[in-house]
Design a protein around this motif. Structure first.
Motif, short mmCIF file in Angstrom:
data_model
loop_
_atom_site.label_atom_id
_atom_site.label_comp_id
_atom_site.label_asym_id
_atom_site.label_seq_id
_atom_site.Cartn_x
_atom_site.Cartn_y
_atom_site.Cartn_z
N TRP A 180 -19.41 63.56 17.24
CA TRP A 180 -18.89 62.82 16.09
C TRP A 180 -17.88 63.70 15.36
CZ3 TRP A 180 -20.32 57.81 15.57
CH2 TRP A 180 -21.46 57.40 16.26
N LEU A 230 -12.11 62.62 10.07
CA LEU A 230 -10.76 62.06 10.23
C LEU A 230 -9.78 63.10 10.73
CD1 LEU A 230 -8.83 59.65 9.85
CD2 LEU A 230 -8.53 60.37 7.48
N ALA A 262 -10.53 64.02 14.39
CA ALA A 262 -10.22 62.90 15.28
C ALA A 262 -8.72 62.72 15.44
CB ALA A 262 -10.86 61.62 14.74
N ALA A 272 -8.14 52.52 11.41
CA ALA A 272 -9.57 52.27 11.19
C ALA A 272 -9.79 51.20 10.12
CB ALA A 272 -10.25 53.58 10.79
N ILE A 296 -9.72 50.41 15.57
CA ILE A 296 -10.53 51.42 16.23
C ILE A 296 -11.86 51.52 15.50
CG2 ILE A 296 -9.59 53.32 14.86
CD1 ILE A 296 -9.86 55.09 17.35
N ALA A 331 -14.92 52.90 13.58
CA ALA A 331 -15.13 54.05 12.70
C ALA A 331 -16.20 53.70 11.69
CB ALA A 331 -13.83 54.45 12.01
N TRP A 380 -14.33 59.57 6.82
CA TRP A 380 -14.37 58.63 7.94
C TRP A 380 -15.02 59.36 9.11
CZ3 TRP A 380 -12.84 53.51 8.09
CH2 TRP A 380 -12.16 53.04 6.97
N PHE A 433 -15.80 59.22 13.26
CA PHE A 433 -15.38 58.63 14.53
C PHE A 433 -16.24 59.20 15.65
CE2 PHE A 433 -11.78 58.59 11.70
CZ PHE A 433 -11.20 57.36 11.90
N SER A 451 -15.23 56.78 21.27
CA SER A 451 -14.29 55.73 20.89
C SER A 451 -12.84 56.21 20.86
CB SER A 451 -14.66 55.18 19.51
OG SER A 451 -14.51 56.18 18.51
N LEU A 452 -12.63 57.53 20.90
CA LEU A 452 -11.27 58.06 20.85
C LEU A 452 -10.63 58.18 22.23
CD1 LEU A 452 -11.80 60.87 18.18
CD2 LEU A 452 -10.92 58.56 17.83
N ALA A 487 -7.68 53.33 21.49
CA ALA A 487 -7.28 54.56 20.81
C ALA A 487 -6.01 55.14 21.42
CB ALA A 487 -8.43 55.57 20.86
#
Length: 490
Positions: free
Chosen positions: A412, A415, A418, A433, A438, A440, A449, A451, A455-456, A461
């Motif tokens: 994890w 911001l 990420a 986001a 995406i 978040a 935030w 992420f 998901s990246l 993304a």
């Protein structure tokens, strides 16, 4: 009246009888210390208010194995043979005597009276009634210092072994009644209530005037029927019988109108206090109420001045406490409060627990405490958050603790990290986001935030990163060799 004089021949206090005074005419009378029963008999005696009363007792014969016995019983006031106020000078005026008698009667906790206010903190003691059975709710205190009230309808269980109707904690209920009361006695509310009471009084006066005119007409008709009956010839029995029947009907109608007037006067509410004094009370009540030196009995007297009764029920479907407040002026208002479980009053908010459950993915307890304080969030007891309190809360709700990954690859990211991974500006990623482009997590409005690394690396993304690189108006990110002065969590 209650001066104490020592008896010359002894150390006790006594009231001499008439025979003792005759036997010892030289000794002055001695007085006992006042007892509750003696004072109660004095202030209940009409002589105290300057009235003459006769026929207050009656003789009742009883039968037993020993024969006939005679007992003296006290009559109710409406059964007395005579009661004539203002026949002599009393210790107090007759109006003051009646007010004292009413107050003393109200101090007895019965179904019709609230009872005298006591030292407990519960505001609705003696005022709250069960909607389901009509009985008054009983009050009990719990907690380490016996200061947490709880209202329950257990009279059926105590009297007949029946089931309990309702039960709920009293802290939230008292807080709601306090807020409603302070809102009612505000300056604007006082002016509106005074105007409404004045309008209601005028309407009642109009009804009273109409009933008075009806009574005057009924009495005139009865008097006219009597004169006709009195002037009739007794020898003419049919005419006399008809006139007598008319006279009786006229008297019955007059008595009916008198009964309506009596009912109207009995239903007339008590007059409101002086508006000027109510305005002073409204401006100072909040200060007096919140003062630590204010006695609980004073608060209860204020509540009973404005609240006639509170009818309580529980909405099981909505899990709410329903309160119907009957104000002294005749108005009614409904309050609905969520019914809490035992111990829920000082528990941490569910929103805070959920936020901490998400923040532990990227932040330590010390950092979480700072984020919660920055958003103005408090503990269940209203305190600021510290690292120790966050740790205790996590332990109570079995939340994990943040631990950096051993291999340095965090699952994890905040911001900044990420955005660095995608090689875009943090603003670009934040806007994506917020637009939902995406996935978040944003647990706090003024917080980081979060992420997921998984998901990246998705196609969505990568398309965001590619679009940012092709847009010359927005930079794709900082130079990889550029160093930051402060570690950011957003």
């Amino acid at each position: 009246m209650w001066n104490q004089h020592p008896e010359p021949t002894g150390s006790r206090w006594a009231t001499p009888t008439s025979s003792e005074i005759q036997q010892n005419p030289g000794h002055p009378p001695a007085w006992r210390r006042p007892s509750y029963s003696a004072i109660h008999r004095i202030i209940e005696n009409p002589v105290y208010g300057g009235a003459y009363a006769y026929g207050k007792t009656a003789v009742a014969a009883g039968y037993s194995a020993g024969g006939v016995s005679v007992k003296i019983r006290r009559k109710t006031r409406n059964e007395w043979l005579a009661l004539m106020p203002n026949t002599h000078d009393g210790y107090v005026s007759w109006e003051r005597f009646e007010a004292i008698r009413t107050m003393v009667s109200s101090n007895v906790p019965t179904g019709r009276h609230h009872g005298a206010p006591k030292h407990g903190d519960a505001l609705l003691a003696g005022l709250i009634r069960c909607k389901r059975c009509g009985r008054k709710l009983t009050l009990r205190y719990s907690g380490m210092e016996n200061h947490i009230p709880r209202y329950s309808c257990s009279r059926a269980w105590m009297d007949n072994g029946g089931a309990h109707c309702i039960a709920f904690g009293g802290l939230r209920v008292d807080d709601a009644i306090e807020d409603a009361l302070l809102g009612v006695v505000g300056p604007g509310a006082i002016a509106a209530a005074t105007a409404a009471a004045e309008g209601a009084r005028e309407r009642r006066d109009q009804v009273r005037d109409a009933l008075s005119r009806d009574l005057e007409a009924a009495r005139y008709a009865a008097d006219r029927a009597f004169r006709q009956y009195d002037a009739a010839d007794p020898a003419n029995r049919l005419v006399a019988s008809e006139l007598e029947a008319r006279w009786n009907r006229a008297l019955a109608h007059a008595a009916e109108v008198e009964g309506k007037i009596a009912m109207h006067d009995a239903a007339t509410p008590a007059p409101i206090a002086d508006p000027a004094s109510l305005g002073v009370l409204a401006s100072n009540l909040k200060t007096v109420w919140d003062a630590p030196t204010t006695d609980a009995r004073l608060k209860k007297r204020i509540v009973r001045t404005l609240v006639h009764e509170v009818v309580a029920d529980i909405d099981d479907a909505a899990s709410e406490i329903v309160l119907i407040v009957h104000w002294v002026g005749g108005a009614h208002s409904e309050l609905r409060l969520p019914k809490r479980r035992r111990g829920q009053r000082n528990s941490t908010s569910a929103d805070i627990i959920q936020a901490v459950r998400q923040l532990v993915l990227i932040a330590s307890d010390d950092l979480i405490a700072g984020l919660l304080n920055r958003n103005g969030l408090k503990t269940g007891n209203g305190n600021r958050w510290t690292r120790e309190r966050v740790t205790s809360m996590r332990s109570s709700y079995h939340l994990p603790v943040f631990k950096p990954a051993d291999d340095g690859i965090e699952p994890w990211l905040n911001l900044s990290n990420a955005a660095k991974l995608l090689k875009v500006a943090p603003k670009t990623l934040r806007l994506a986001a917020e637009a939902g482009e995406i996935a978040a997590i944003h647990p706090l409005s003024d917080g980081p935030w979060i992420f997921a690394r998984a998901s990246l690396i998705t196609a969505a993304a990568q398309s965001i990163a590619e679009g940012a690189r092709q847009n010359p108006r927005y930079p794709t990110g900082s130079h990889p060799d550029q160093q930051t002065l402060f570690s950011s969590t957003t």
